[in-house]
Scaffold this motif. Structure first.
Motif, PDB file in Angstrom:
ATOM      1  N   HIS A  69       0.837  -1.201   0.000  1.00  0.00           N
ATOM      2  CA  HIS A  69       0.000   0.000   0.000  1.00  0.00           C
ATOM      3  C   HIS A  69       0.873   1.253   0.000  1.00  0.00           C
ATOM      4  CE1 HIS A  69      -2.757   3.050   1.695  1.00  0.00           C
ATOM      5  NE2 HIS A  69      -3.723   2.340   1.142  1.00  0.00           N
ATOM      6  N   LEU A  72       2.842   1.648  -3.492  1.00  0.00           N
ATOM      7  CA  LEU A  72       2.017   2.067  -4.623  1.00  0.00           C
ATOM      8  C   LEU A  72       1.557   3.508  -4.502  1.00  0.00           C
ATOM      9  CD1 LEU A  72      -0.097  -1.158  -5.248  1.00  0.00           C
ATOM     10  CD2 LEU A  72       1.962  -0.394  -6.436  1.00  0.00           C
ATOM     11  N   PRO A  74      -0.353   7.036  -3.810  1.00  0.00           N
ATOM     12  CA  PRO A  74      -1.742   7.478  -3.884  1.00  0.00           C
ATOM     13  C   PRO A  74      -2.500   6.996  -5.130  1.00  0.00           C
ATOM     14  CG  PRO A  74      -0.314   9.245  -4.577  1.00  0.00           C
ATOM     15  CD  PRO A  74       0.593   8.126  -4.156  1.00  0.00           C
ATOM     16  N   GLN A  75      -1.851   6.200  -5.974  1.00  0.00           N
ATOM     17  CA  GLN A  75      -2.498   5.747  -7.206  1.00  0.00           C
ATOM     18  C   GLN A  75      -3.823   5.031  -6.906  1.00  0.00           C
ATOM     19  OE1 GLN A  75      -1.549   6.061 -10.667  1.00  0.00           O
ATOM     20  NE2 GLN A  75      -3.715   5.538 -10.615  1.00  0.00           N
ATOM     21  N   THR A  76      -4.860   5.347  -7.663  1.00  0.00           N
ATOM     22  CA  THR A  76      -6.142   4.662  -7.516  1.00  0.00           C
ATOM     23  C   THR A  76      -6.383   3.751  -8.709  1.00  0.00           C
ATOM     24  OG1 THR A  76      -7.356   6.487  -8.561  1.00  0.00           O
ATOM     25  CG2 THR A  76      -7.130   6.529  -6.142  1.00  0.00           C
ATOM     26  N   TYR A  77      -7.317   2.804  -8.517  1.00  0.00           N
ATOM     27  CA  TYR A  77      -7.553   1.762  -9.510  1.00  0.00           C
ATOM     28  C   TYR A  77      -9.051   1.639  -9.806  1.00  0.00           C
ATOM     29  CZ  TYR A  77      -2.811   0.652  -8.178  1.00  0.00           C
ATOM     30  OH  TYR A  77      -1.466   0.746  -7.922  1.00  0.00           O
ATOM     31  N   ILE A  80      -9.898  -3.419  -8.563  1.00  0.00           N
ATOM     32  CA  ILE A  80      -9.011  -4.164  -7.669  1.00  0.00           C
ATOM     33  C   ILE A  80      -9.580  -5.574  -7.589  1.00  0.00           C
ATOM     34  CG2 ILE A  80      -8.077  -4.383  -5.340  1.00  0.00           C
ATOM     35  CD1 ILE A  80      -8.363  -1.354  -5.035  1.00  0.00           C
ATOM     36  N   PHE A 120      -7.032  -1.646   1.024  1.00  0.00           N
ATOM     37  CA  PHE A 120      -6.914  -0.924  -0.250  1.00  0.00           C
ATOM     38  C   PHE A 120      -8.211  -0.227  -0.669  1.00  0.00           C
ATOM     39  CE2 PHE A 120      -2.921  -3.005  -0.584  1.00  0.00           C
ATOM     40  CZ  PHE A 120      -2.182  -2.282  -1.509  1.00  0.00           C
ATOM     41  N   ASP A 122      -9.283   2.577   0.083  1.00  0.00           N
ATOM     42  CA  ASP A 122      -9.027   3.980  -0.256  1.00  0.00           C
ATOM     43  C   ASP A 122      -8.308   4.144  -1.585  1.00  0.00           C
ATOM     44  OD1 ASP A 122      -6.615   2.910   0.616  1.00  0.00           O
ATOM     45  OD2 ASP A 122      -5.938   4.775   1.545  1.00  0.00           O
ATOM     46  N   ARG A 123      -7.912   3.043  -2.204  1.00  0.00           N
ATOM     47  CA  ARG A 123      -7.258   3.095  -3.512  1.00  0.00           C
ATOM     48  C   ARG A 123      -8.222   2.752  -4.646  1.00  0.00           C
ATOM     49  NH1 ARG A 123      -4.303   5.556  -0.698  1.00  0.00           N
ATOM     50  NH2 ARG A 123      -2.070   5.139  -0.347  1.00  0.00           N
ATOM     51  N   ALA A 125     -10.867   3.764  -7.235  1.00  0.00           N
ATOM     52  CA  ALA A 125     -11.253   5.013  -7.889  1.00  0.00           C
ATOM     53  C   ALA A 125     -12.775   5.173  -7.900  1.00  0.00           C
ATOM     54  CB  ALA A 125     -10.724   5.038  -9.320  1.00  0.00           C
TER      55      ALA A 125
END
Length: 229
Positions: A69, A72, A74-77, A80, A120, A122-123, A125
């Motif tokens: 975490h 990686l 602040p990148q969002t996906y 997941i 994850f 918060d990651r 998008a």
């Protein structure tokens, strides 16, 4: 895809089989993919793509997940997808499986995916989806043949925990998918299985892209058919 920002996926457990096939499929469709392996030196590392990042993590290791975490950033996906799972002594009846083995199957297949999802969340998008690799064997209502007892129980537990996870975060509009890949010719599925990896991952990618971001929790197979809980 040249006129738009590529969608991003984090595929957890992509060293071989379905995870590897899904990573390849999304890359071919123009996605940017971060894919994980449990150990270095897997088939995943042999994939050559500009939009592929390979990371190493064991989902049973909370410190390792936290470190991933952090790495990686602040990148969002947009997707997941936790694919990782085990089927240790799956053909043995529950009473014949050593307690520590049965407990590890439960931890890896049910607890660790949910802990990863929480870590994850918060990651994810806006308009994205969290997917968890389940199985039709996790359906209590469809269990009319028995067998695969500890594996079935672990996937049924995953389904239950995923529903609770979605309820806990429902106000955020989170999108959660539980996906049955079909009976696939992999190391886990065996040579007698119904379909090959390409058929499964193509179907899963089609359904996920069509349903991406739909709020709530859904349980479906690689053809998009809803499964009974």
């Amino acid at each position: 895809m040249s006129d738009t920002i590529p969608k991003r996926a984090l595929i957890v457990g992509a060293s071989r089989g379905l995870g590897l096939g899904l990573a390849e499929t999304l890359l071919h469709r123009g996605w940017t993919v971060t894919a994980t392996q449990r150990r270095t030196g897997s088939d995943l590392e042999r994939l050559k793509a500009d939009r592929l990042t390979v990371e190493t993590v064991d989902i049973d290791d909370d410190a390792g997940v936290a470190a991933l975490h952090e790495r990686l950033g602040p990148q969002t996906y947009d997707l997941i997808f936790v694919v990782a799972g085990v089927a240790t002594q799956a053909h043995d009846p529950a009473h014949a499986v050593p307690r520590d083995v049965a407990a590890q199957v439960y931890l890896t297949n049910a607890i660790s995916p949910i802990r990863f999802a929480e870590a994850f969340r918060d990651r994810l998008a806006p308009g994205g989806s969290l997917a968890l690799m389940s199985s039709v064997l996790g359906s209590v209502g469809l269990n009319e043949s028995g067998g695969w007892e500890t594996y079935r129980a672990s996937k049924a537990a995953l389904n239950t925990l995923a529903r609770s996870f979605e309820i806990r975060h429902r106000e955020s509009g989170i999108s959660v998918f539980l996906v049955h890949p079909g009976w696939v010719r992999t190391d886990m599925g065996g040579a007698e299985a119904d379909i090959d990896v390409a058929t499964s991952v193509t179907g899963m990618a089609d359904v996920i892209e069509a349903r991406l971001g739909q709020p709530g929790v859904a349980y479906f197979d690689y053809r998009g058919e809803t499964l009974a809980w």
